[in-house]
Design a protein around this motif. Structure first.
Motif, short mmCIF file in Angstrom:
data_model
loop_
_atom_site.label_atom_id
_atom_site.label_comp_id
_atom_site.label_asym_id
_atom_site.label_seq_id
_atom_site.Cartn_x
_atom_site.Cartn_y
_atom_site.Cartn_z
N ALA A 157 21.48 64.07 -0.49
CA ALA A 157 21.83 65.04 -1.54
C ALA A 157 21.31 64.55 -2.88
CB ALA A 157 23.34 65.25 -1.59
N ALA A 158 21.42 63.26 -3.15
CA ALA A 158 20.95 62.72 -4.42
C ALA A 158 19.42 62.73 -4.48
CB ALA A 158 21.48 61.31 -4.62
N ILE A 159 18.78 62.42 -3.35
CA ILE A 159 17.33 62.29 -3.36
C ILE A 159 16.64 63.63 -3.59
CG2 ILE A 159 15.31 61.63 -1.97
CD1 ILE A 159 17.14 59.53 -0.59
N SER A 160 17.13 64.67 -2.90
CA SER A 160 16.42 65.96 -2.97
C SER A 160 17.33 67.16 -3.22
CB SER A 160 15.68 66.20 -1.65
OG SER A 160 16.64 66.37 -0.61
N GLY A 161 18.63 66.93 -3.25
CA GLY A 161 19.55 68.06 -3.28
C GLY A 161 20.08 68.38 -1.89
N GLY A 162 19.32 67.96 -0.86
CA GLY A 162 19.76 68.15 0.53
C GLY A 162 20.08 69.60 0.82
N ILE A 163 21.22 69.84 1.41
CA ILE A 163 21.60 71.21 1.79
C ILE A 163 21.91 72.05 0.55
CG2 ILE A 163 24.10 70.79 2.10
CD1 ILE A 163 21.84 72.97 4.36
N PHE A 164 22.11 71.41 -0.58
CA PHE A 164 22.43 72.15 -1.81
C PHE A 164 21.19 72.53 -2.61
CE2 PHE A 164 25.78 68.97 -0.99
CZ PHE A 164 26.78 69.83 -0.58
N ALA A 165 20.03 72.07 -2.16
CA ALA A 165 18.80 72.36 -2.89
C ALA A 165 18.67 73.87 -3.06
CB ALA A 165 17.59 71.81 -2.14
N GLY A 166 18.27 74.27 -4.24
CA GLY A 166 18.11 75.71 -4.49
C GLY A 166 19.34 76.33 -5.14
N SER A 167 20.44 75.60 -5.18
CA SER A 167 21.62 76.15 -5.84
C SER A 167 21.42 76.15 -7.35
CB SER A 167 22.86 75.31 -5.51
OG SER A 167 23.91 75.68 -6.38
N GLN A 168 21.80 77.24 -7.96
CA GLN A 168 21.67 77.32 -9.42
C GLN A 168 22.71 76.48 -10.13
OE1 GLN A 168 21.89 81.62 -9.72
NE2 GLN A 168 19.84 81.58 -10.61
N ALA A 169 23.69 76.02 -9.39
CA ALA A 169 24.76 75.23 -10.01
C ALA A 169 24.37 73.77 -10.20
CB ALA A 169 26.03 75.34 -9.17
N LEU A 170 23.13 73.41 -9.86
CA LEU A 170 22.68 72.03 -10.02
C LEU A 170 21.85 71.88 -11.29
CD1 LEU A 170 21.46 71.20 -6.38
CD2 LEU A 170 23.78 71.10 -7.30
N ASP A 171 21.83 70.67 -11.82
CA ASP A 171 20.91 70.34 -12.90
C ASP A 171 20.39 68.93 -12.64
OD1 ASP A 171 19.57 69.57 -15.15
OD2 ASP A 171 21.15 70.08 -16.57
N ARG A 172 19.20 68.86 -12.06
CA ARG A 172 18.65 67.57 -11.63
C ARG A 172 17.63 67.02 -12.62
NH1 ARG A 172 19.37 65.89 -6.78
NH2 ARG A 172 17.22 65.31 -6.29
N SER A 173 17.65 67.54 -13.84
CA SER A 173 16.62 67.14 -14.80
C SER A 173 16.68 65.65 -15.13
CB SER A 173 16.73 67.98 -16.06
OG SER A 173 18.02 67.85 -16.62
N PHE A 174 17.86 65.04 -15.01
CA PHE A 174 17.98 63.61 -15.29
C PHE A 174 16.96 62.79 -14.49
CE2 PHE A 174 19.69 59.49 -13.96
CZ PHE A 174 19.98 58.89 -15.19
N LEU A 175 16.78 63.20 -13.24
CA LEU A 175 15.95 62.40 -12.33
C LEU A 175 14.48 62.40 -12.71
CD1 LEU A 175 17.57 63.30 -8.90
CD2 LEU A 175 17.97 61.30 -10.34
N SER A 176 14.04 63.42 -13.43
CA SER A 176 12.62 63.45 -13.76
C SER A 176 12.32 62.59 -15.00
CB SER A 176 12.16 64.89 -13.98
OG SER A 176 13.04 65.52 -14.88
N LYS A 177 13.34 62.04 -15.61
CA LYS A 177 13.12 61.27 -16.84
C LYS A 177 12.84 59.79 -16.59
CE LYS A 177 16.56 63.93 -19.29
NZ LYS A 177 17.83 63.77 -19.98
N TYR A 178 13.30 59.29 -15.44
CA TYR A 178 13.25 57.83 -15.24
C TYR A 178 12.66 57.49 -13.87
CZ TYR A 178 16.75 58.52 -18.86
OH TYR A 178 17.40 58.93 -19.99
N PRO A 179 12.08 56.28 -13.78
CA PRO A 179 11.63 55.85 -12.45
C PRO A 179 12.85 55.53 -11.58
CG PRO A 179 11.27 54.12 -14.09
CD PRO A 179 11.79 55.30 -14.83
#
Ligand code: SF4
Lengths: 511, 250
Positions: free
Chosen positions: B201-223
């Protein structure tokens, strides 16, 4: 409150059983006035409690469905509905007359922007992404305020000290004494109910059901598969039902063991923490032997189990029970006999039966005050129907009662699992897959007594047999308020053991 | 007193002496192996709930896989999950398993930051952030510290305050409602600091991927320093992955 009215509704609600589906339009549609008075009349009988009340968009308007369960032995669930235009703005609050409905009305208000006039605690539930009013945010939650020279606030979370889920606790204290605790949730919201519709395949939805609350993967997924099977008209074998019951009781055993171990941390009783903690490992490892996953994810599927229950698994479980029981009995005797364990637990974080009735507490939170609310007994499905599970209760409502209840439920589950094993067949026939085609225009309801309490899922299909709405209710939705009440007039330092013993689900609430 | 001693004696040694060695049951779904057998690729791809399976060439992405077992149940001649729990890596692409490949998943030592071994090789204090995790990954992280896995003996420990920590471990798909708290917590950790993603779930969103209730922008900021797939992660996947990360010398 006490007058027991005629248990049969005067405007006949549609009566169904747990795990049954009916035509959606067979549920009586009443005006809001008639709907309200009928729901309240049913709930005035202490034998009844509301297991779900929600609204969803239907044919351009909003449809409200209320499901009231009779706990008095009939197994009945009364269904009533009400329809209203989508742009309805105000309705008279039923919570004024029945506090247990507070959380349902709050959810409907949050989702659809309806004001329930007279609601005493009209606050957001989970800040759902698609809430009606996005100007309401976690940042501007309307916390209850107490003012006074000695009063101070202690905010905790959303991220907590331990490795647990997030939620915000706001304590209003006078010195060390908690006057009020307000619990603000929603951090875990993933849009589960919407995802049930967005994800179109059965396996997607099944995996989703397993991840509503990963510590209740079996409890929630069982409600899901039962709904799908009743909508598809699938009758599964007795042995498959038995095996699912077995999985549910193993999940309970594992999580109760975890809870008692975790309580050891709260009172700095290292031996209890470690020894009971070590007992959980073989139980969840057993699930891994059965289905490859320590939490039972991957086991239950619509119409079948994915992995067979073999003769070897049966022997392994019997051995495990013997070993568990010997070690558990030994440590439990020591654990609950120690004055240094008893003293912090007794008369700490007490809730009363009256309070628990008022707020509509379910599962363990009800049973610690003598309310025998338990779906296994009141609305049994599967093996529970054949062999009644006899509910145990405690009376004192304090931390001690919560620990004792889990202790006794561990023993009950051990005995019940043995009973299941006496009746199990190990031919592997339960893994045969079946085709799943849902009937159109149906409503279905399924309840399971998961380890925390009753899980209730409701499904609605459209004219093409596709899921039109899916409703999930975790027991924690009701019981969070019990935790808030428990810590009143207690020292703030007693909060951790209160929190650990209610052991509620954040993601189950937030969905 | 005597009772206590008796209990302790009966417990014996609970810890796993060598955490790199335990053998999990065959049925455990760890690192998958895809055979070269011909298969209806479209059907195989379609059966997966999270789009973890790709075609031409057939491949399976563990960063997306929720380990539901569907593909292996429907196409046993094509997909087999092994009980290899060492599935953590520091390179996202290494989580993709291709047909005919039966190689361990490992970290790329050249891409481990130099300071990690120097600073954290003997002691790694972590702050856990459950960002809409379903509490199974969280329970498994807790289990990592219990008397069986006992990762405290390697200096790996979860602490309460991010200010005392060397990095964060994120579980869950990161809900919109946890996005701000995740950032604040990360900012409070002193540099140099690690980011570990625990669970699919943390790596890709898993089964929740595509939900509008997520905000994964943090992950694109850091290695990201370590990816550990699972639904939930197995404590052994976590402990072995983290040990490899902090002990590899550069
Ligand atoms: S086990 Fe993984 S790859 Fe296979 S179907 Fe499930 S999610 Fe997809």
């Amino acid at each position: 409150m006490t007058t027991t009215l005629n248990p049969l509704p005067t405007i006949p609600a549609l009566t169904v059983k747990n795990g049954q589906s009916v035509a959606l339009d067979a549920i009586p549609v009443l005006s809001y006035g008639a709907f309200s008075s009928e729901v309240l009349r049913l709930l005035s009988d202490p034998q009844n409690h509301c297991v779900n009340y929600y609204a969803f968009p239907d044919q351009g308007g909003l449809k409200f469905i209320a499901a009231t369960a009779n706990d008095g032995g009939s197994g009945a669930i009364y269904l009533l509905s009400h329809e209203t235009p989508m742009d309805i703005q105000r309705l008279d609050s039923l919570t004024k007359s029945n506090l247990a409905l507070h959380i349902y009305e709050r959810e409907i208000a949050e989702n659809f922007g309806i004001e329930f006039v007279g609601h005493p605690w009209a606050k957001p539930v989970r800040y759902a992404h698609d809430r009606a009013d996005r100007s309401k945010t976690l940042r501007n939650y309307p916390f209850f305020k107490i003012t006074g020279e000695e009063i101070h606030e202690v905010p905790v979370g959303p991220i907590h000290a331990g490795v647990i889920e997030p939620g915000h606790f706001r304590f209003m204290c006078n010195g060390e004494t908690v006057l009020h605790l307000e619990i603000q949730l929603g951090y875990q919201h993933r849009g589960i109910e919407k995802l049930f519709l967005q994800k179109k395949t059965l396996i997607q939805r099944t995996v989703l059901a397993e991840c509503i609350a990963g510590d209740t993967a079996i409890g929630h997924n069982l409600a899901f598969v039962q709904n799908m099977e009743s909508l598809a008209g699938i009758r599964v074998s007795d042995n498959l039902q038995l095996l699912r019951t077995l999985a549910l009781e193993i999940e309970r055993l594992a999580m109760h063991t975890w809870g008692l171990s975790n309580l050891g941390v709260g009172i700095a009783y290292q031996l209890g923490n470690s020894v009971i903690g070590a007992l959980r490992t073989p139980v969840i490892n057993y699930m891994q032997w059965w289905c490859g996953n320590r939490f039972g994810k991957g086991l239950l599927r619509v119409g079948c189990n994915q992995y067979p229950f073999t003769a070897e698994l049966k022997t392994r479980l019997l051995d495990l029970l013997d070993e568990y029981e010997a070690k558990y009995t030994e440590i439990a005797a020591e654990y609950f006999d120690l004055p240094s364990v008893q003293a912090p637990l007794e008369k700490t974080g007490t809730v009363t039966q009256e309070q628990m009735r008022l707020i509509g507490a379910v599962g363990m939170s009800a049973r610690i005050t003598g309310i025998p609310r338990d779906i296994r007994q009141s609305h049994p499905t599967g093996f529970y129907e054949k062999q009644r599970y006899e509910t145990v209760t405690e009376q004192s409502g304090d931390v001690w009662a919560r620990a004792m209840l889990r202790n006794r439920e561990v023993q009950k589950s051990l005995a019940y699992i043995r009973l299941l094993l006496e009746n199990v067949t190990t031919d592997g026939a339960e893994t045969e897959r079946v085709a799943v085609v849902l009937e159109p225009n149906q409503f279905s309801i399924a309840l399971t007594e998961a380890w925390r309490g009753e899980v209730c899922h409701c499904a609605v299909t459209d004219a093409s047999g596709e899921l039109a709405h899916y409703k999930v209710k975790d027991p924690s939705v009701h019981n969070w308020l019990a935790l808030g009440l428990a810590v009143r007039d207690n020292e703030i330092s007693d909060f951790p053991i209160c929190n650990k013993t209610f052991d509620l689900s954040y993601c189950g609430n937030d969905l | 007193m005597f009772e206590t001693l008796k209990i302790i004696r009966r417990q014996g040694k609970q810890y796993i002496p060598d955490v790199t060695k335990p053998v999990l049951p065959e049925i455990f779904r760890g690192r998958p192996v895809l055979s070269t057998a011909p298969v209806d690729e479209a059907a195989l791809v379609a059966c997966c709930p999270t789009g973890a399976i790709g075609s031409a060439p057939v491949r399976l992405d563990l960063g997306t896989c929720v380990f539901c077992g569907e593909c292996a149940s429907l196409f046993p001649e094509k997909v087999r999950f092994t009980n290899d729990y060492k599935i953590a890596t520091n390179v996202r692409e290494r989580l993709v398993v291709y047909g005919g490949q039966d190689q361990p998943i490992a970290l790329d030592p050249d891409r481990i930051r130099k300071e990690i071994n120097a600073y954290f090789g003997g002691s790694l204090k972590l702050r856990q952030i459950s960002a809409a995790g379903d509490n199974s990954d969280e329970l498994e992280l807790n289990a990592g510290g219990n008397v069986n896995f006992d990762m405290g003996r390697f200096g790996i420990e979860f602490l309460a305050s991010p200010r005392h920590c060397d990095g964060i471990v994120i579980t869950g798909p990161i809900s919109e409602n946890m996005a701000e708290a995740t950032q604040i917590c990360y900012d409070a950790v002193p540099a140099p600091k690690l980011i570990i993603l625990a669970g699919t779930a943390a790596i890709s969103g898993g089964i929740f991927a595509g939900s509008q209730a997520l905000d994964r922008s943090f992950l694109s900021k850091y290695p990201i320093d370590l990816y550990i797939p699972g639904n939930p992660i197995h404590p052994l996947s976590f402990v072995n992955g983290v040990l490899e990360l902090i002990r590899t010398k550069r």
